[in-house]
Design a protein around this motif. Structure first.
Motif, mmCIF file in Angstrom:
data_model
loop_
_atom_site.group_PDB
_atom_site.id
_atom_site.type_symbol
_atom_site.label_atom_id
_atom_site.label_comp_id
_atom_site.label_asym_id
_atom_site.label_seq_id
_atom_site.Cartn_x
_atom_site.Cartn_y
_atom_site.Cartn_z
ATOM 1 N N TYR A 125 40.250 42.615 36.333
ATOM 2 C CA TYR A 125 41.351 41.981 37.043
ATOM 3 C C TYR A 125 40.836 40.671 37.632
ATOM 4 O O TYR A 125 40.117 40.649 38.617
ATOM 5 C CB TYR A 125 41.857 42.868 38.183
ATOM 6 N N GLY A 126 41.188 39.580 36.999
ATOM 7 C CA GLY A 126 40.779 38.278 37.534
ATOM 8 C C GLY A 126 40.185 37.317 36.509
ATOM 9 O O GLY A 126 40.623 36.192 36.438
ATOM 10 N N PRO A 127 39.177 37.670 35.724
ATOM 11 C CA PRO A 127 38.305 38.826 35.897
ATOM 12 C C PRO A 127 37.398 38.658 37.119
ATOM 13 O O PRO A 127 37.141 37.532 37.563
ATOM 14 C CB PRO A 127 37.492 38.856 34.612
ATOM 15 N N ALA A 128 36.958 39.775 37.668
ATOM 16 C CA ALA A 128 36.039 39.882 38.818
ATOM 17 C C ALA A 128 36.721 39.613 40.154
ATOM 18 O O ALA A 128 36.235 40.038 41.189
ATOM 19 C CB ALA A 128 34.831 38.964 38.648
ATOM 20 N N VAL A 129 37.874 38.932 40.132
ATOM 21 C CA VAL A 129 38.497 38.499 41.382
ATOM 22 C C VAL A 129 38.875 39.678 42.279
ATOM 23 O O VAL A 129 38.572 39.694 43.482
ATOM 24 C CB VAL A 129 39.741 37.633 41.095
ATOM 25 N N ALA A 130 39.563 40.679 41.714
ATOM 26 C CA ALA A 130 40.036 41.790 42.541
ATOM 27 C C ALA A 130 38.875 42.510 43.215
ATOM 28 O O ALA A 130 38.941 42.843 44.409
ATOM 29 C CB ALA A 130 40.848 42.767 41.695
ATOM 30 N N ASN A 131 37.795 42.745 42.478
ATOM 31 C CA ASN A 131 36.659 43.437 43.057
ATOM 32 C C ASN A 131 35.974 42.604 44.142
ATOM 33 O O ASN A 131 35.522 43.132 45.160
ATOM 34 C CB ASN A 131 35.650 43.814 41.977
ATOM 35 N N GLU A 132 35.909 41.298 43.938
ATOM 36 C CA GLU A 132 35.293 40.443 44.941
ATOM 37 C C GLU A 132 36.128 40.405 46.222
ATOM 38 O O GLU A 132 35.577 40.447 47.333
ATOM 39 C CB GLU A 132 35.102 39.036 44.373
ATOM 40 N N VAL A 133 37.446 40.336 46.085
ATOM 41 C CA VAL A 133 38.315 40.351 47.260
ATOM 42 C C VAL A 133 38.223 41.701 47.960
ATOM 43 O O VAL A 133 38.174 41.778 49.202
ATOM 44 C CB VAL A 133 39.772 40.036 46.861
ATOM 45 N N LEU A 134 38.203 42.780 47.174
ATOM 46 C CA LEU A 134 38.090 44.125 47.738
ATOM 47 C C LEU A 134 36.821 44.254 48.571
ATOM 48 O O LEU A 134 36.845 44.773 49.706
ATOM 49 C CB LEU A 134 38.110 45.149 46.599
ATOM 50 N N ARG A 135 35.712 43.783 48.037
ATOM 51 C CA ARG A 135 34.450 43.878 48.784
ATOM 52 C C ARG A 135 34.503 43.036 50.058
ATOM 53 O O ARG A 135 34.079 43.485 51.130
ATOM 54 C CB ARG A 135 33.293 43.434 47.901
#
Length: 291
Positions: free
Chosen positions: A59-69
Motif C-alpha cells: 500500500y503506497g508502496p511502503a507508505v501505509a506501513n510507514e505512517v502506521l509506525r
C-alpha cells in the motif's frame, strides 16, 4: 466507544478493525494528502477501542506501513497488526503477483523493518482466487510452505489466506494452520460467500473471516433501497452496510478504512446499528446483492 471482541491469531480483538488502504494517495499510491491527519485518524482508532489493524507493505508502496509506525510505535500490547504478502506494485501502479519463496521472504522482512517489529502477528498470503489478481506461477503449496517456515524461524506468528477459493483452505491447512481468511465480501458483492461458507465449515470452530472492501462503493451505497432502510433505522448507509456484516455471522471481522476521523467514528458506531437490526431488516438487506 467499544465494539464486541473475537479471537483472532491468538489475540482478543475488536470485531470492527481498521484497514490502512486509504492512507496513501489516490490509487493507493504515494504519500497521504495530509500526513498529520492520517496519523491522527490511526491514533483515534485506538482511542475508540480498535485493536485490529490490517495493512500491507504494497500500500503506497511502503507508505501505509510507514505512517502506521509513525502513528503508533511503540505498539500497545493488545494491538494485533495483520499484513499481506504475495503482491508487489508495478511502476504503472499495477498490482502484480509475487509469491516465489525469495519474494515472500523479502516481503516479510520489508514488513518487519518498516513496521519496526521483531515478529508479524498475522501474515496473509494473497493469492489469485477471487479474480482481482492473477495467480502467481509459483505452486500454492510452495508459497504457503515458505511462510510456514518463517513461523518456525520466529518471523511470523500466524498465517492467513486472502483472495482464495474454498479449495485453498484444506490445501493450506495440510501444511500449517489457517488463522483467518480475507476475501471480498460486502452487502452488494457476495462473491466471497463460498469462501465464507468454507471457513464456517472448517474444523470445530469457524475460521475468522475478514471481508475486504466491506463498505462496497460510494455509488453502491446510493442504492435507493439501502437509503430507505437507513432512513428508517436512522443510520448512515455506510453504517448499515457494516452492521449487516456484523449481523450476518459472528465470525466476520470487517476492516473499514478511512482517512477522515468523522468517518472513522461513524464506522465504529455500526456495532450499535447492528444491535438494532431486526429479522425483517436483514431480509431486506440480504436482497441487495448486485449481480
Amino acid at each position: 466507544m467499544t465494539t464486541p471482541t473475537i479471537r483472532l491469531a491468538g489475540h482478543s480483538v475488536s470485531r470492527l478493525g481498521y484497514g490502512t488502504m486509504q492512507l496513501p494517495g489516490p490509487g493507493v499510491w504515494g504519500p497521504p494528502a495530509d500526513r498529520d491527519a492520517a496519523i491522527g485518524v490511526m491514533r483515534a482508532a485506538l482511542d475508540h477501542g480498535v485493536t485490529h489493524i490490517d495493512t500491507a507493505d504494497f500500500y503506497g508502496p511502503a507508505v501505509a506501513n510507514e505512517v502506521l509506525r509513525e502513528a503508533l510505535h511503540p505498539y500497545p500490547e493488545n494491538l494485533l497488526i495483520a499484513t499481506k504478502v504475495g503482491v508487489v506494485r508495478g511502476p504503472d501502479r499495477s498490482w502484480l503477483p509475487a509469491a516465489s519463496p525469495s519474494q515472500l521472504v523479502n516481503q516479510v522482512h520489508d514488513n518487519l523493518r518498516r513496521l519496526g517489529l521483531d515478529r508479524l502477528d498475522l501474515v496473509y498470503l494473497r493469492v489469485g482466487g477471487d479474480g482481482l489478481l492473477q495467480p502467481d506461477s509459483t505452486p500454492f503449496e510452495e508459497s504457503w510452505g515458505t511462510l510456514a517456515e518463517l513461523i518456525d524461524k520466529g518471523d511470523i506468528g500466524h498465517l492467513g489466506l486472502s483472495g482464495i477459493t474454498p479449495e485453498h483452505l484444506p490445501r493450506a491447512a495440510a501444511i500449517a494452520p489457517v488463522a483467518a481468511v480475507q476475501n471480498r465480501f460486502n452487502l452488494f458483492d457476495r462473491s466471497g460467500a463460498p469462501a465464507l461458507a468454507a471457513c464456517r465449515a472448517h474444523g470445530a470452530e469457524p475460521v475468522p473471516f475478514v471481508p475486504y472492501f466491506p463498505l462496497g462503493t460510494a455509488e453502491q451505497r446510493q442504492d435507493p433501497r439501502l437509503t430507505a432502510i437507513a432512513q428508517r433505522i436512522q443510520a448512515a448507509t455506510a453504517q448499515v452496510a457494516l452492521a449487516w456484516l456484523l449481523a450476518h455471522h459472528p465470525s466476520i471481522l470487517p476492516i473499514p478504512g478511512t482517512s477522515h476521523r468523522t468517518h472513522l467514528e461513524q464506522n465504529l458506531a455500526a456495532a450499535e446499528v447492528a444491535a438494532r437490526l431486526t429479522d425483517a431488516d436483514m431480509t431486506e438487506l440480504d436482497a441487495l446483492a448486485h449481480p
